[in-house]
Design an enzyme around this catalytic site. Structure first.
Site, mmCIF file in Angstrom:
data_model
loop_
_atom_site.group_PDB
_atom_site.id
_atom_site.type_symbol
_atom_site.label_atom_id
_atom_site.label_comp_id
_atom_site.label_asym_id
_atom_site.label_seq_id
_atom_site.Cartn_x
_atom_site.Cartn_y
_atom_site.Cartn_z
ATOM 1 N N GLY A 1 -3.719 -3.795 -7.008
ATOM 2 C CA GLY A 1 -4.107 -3.995 -5.615
ATOM 3 C C GLY A 1 -2.943 -3.906 -4.647
ATOM 4 O O GLY A 1 -3.092 -4.159 -3.460
ATOM 5 N N HIS A 2 -1.782 -3.524 -5.129
ATOM 6 C CA HIS A 2 -0.569 -3.566 -4.284
ATOM 7 C C HIS A 2 0.256 -2.298 -4.446
ATOM 8 O O HIS A 2 1.349 -2.344 -4.986
ATOM 9 C CB HIS A 2 0.257 -4.793 -4.687
ATOM 10 C CG HIS A 2 1.205 -5.254 -3.627
ATOM 11 N ND1 HIS A 2 2.509 -4.840 -3.567
ATOM 12 C CD2 HIS A 2 1.037 -6.100 -2.588
ATOM 13 C CE1 HIS A 2 3.112 -5.418 -2.549
ATOM 14 N NE2 HIS A 2 2.242 -6.194 -1.944
ATOM 15 N N PHE A 3 -0.053 -1.240 -4.046
ATOM 16 C CA PHE A 3 -1.170 -0.762 -3.261
ATOM 17 C C PHE A 3 -1.862 0.348 -4.045
ATOM 18 O O PHE A 3 -1.181 1.143 -4.685
ATOM 19 C CB PHE A 3 -0.669 -0.226 -1.920
ATOM 20 C CG PHE A 3 -0.133 -1.305 -1.033
ATOM 21 C CD1 PHE A 3 -0.984 -2.042 -0.233
ATOM 22 C CD2 PHE A 3 1.209 -1.621 -1.024
ATOM 23 C CE1 PHE A 3 -0.485 -3.053 0.587
ATOM 24 C CE2 PHE A 3 1.703 -2.626 -0.216
ATOM 25 C CZ PHE A 3 0.864 -3.336 0.596
ATOM 26 N N ILE B 1 3.618 -0.673 -5.413
ATOM 27 C CA ILE B 1 4.987 -1.141 -5.224
ATOM 28 C C ILE B 1 5.070 -2.581 -5.714
ATOM 29 O O ILE B 1 4.065 -3.293 -5.754
ATOM 30 C CB ILE B 1 5.470 -1.043 -3.760
ATOM 31 C CG1 ILE B 1 4.640 -1.908 -2.830
ATOM 32 C CG2 ILE B 1 5.490 0.400 -3.288
ATOM 33 C CD1 ILE B 1 5.202 -2.012 -1.427
#
Length: 110
Positions: A20-22, A27
């Site tokens: 979820g990041h991203f 990252i």
């Protein structure tokens, strides 16, 4: 006391924080980089590190942190610590020699 030599940190690409990041361009989350710095310094572990009293994590304050570039999963980060008096600890994080994060922690003297 942590070694004066930089510590290497790498977040594996399969880490659960990354999807979820991203999405599409993951990252390393900044909080995980800061956690690696804190572990290197012994903050919150009851360790006396870099000439600073090893107090509990609740005693430490992050004075500043500047994220200069993203860190990709699997990319090695070198963490360097430098004491600044009896109650401050500066840090720098580098990837392939490039500065990606720097900042400073403070702890009230006992």
């Amino acid at each position: 006391m942590p070694d004066a030599a930089p510590r290497r940190f790498t977040l594996p690409p399969e880490h659960p924080a990354l999807p979820g990041h991203f999405p599409g361009r993951p990252i390393v989350p900044g909080v995980l980089l800061l956690d690696a710095v804190m572990q290197t310094a012994g903050i919150g572990q009851g360790i006396t590190g870099q000439g600073i009293t090893g107090q509990g994590i609740e005693e430490w304050r992050l004075l500043r942190a500047k994220f200069l570039a993203p860190v990709a999963p699997g990319q090695a980060v070198e963490i360097e610590l430098a004491p600044r008096g009896a109650d401050r600890l500066a840090f720098q994080c580098r990837c392939d020699g490039a500065l990606v994060l720097h900042g400073e922690f403070a702890c009230p003297p006992r």
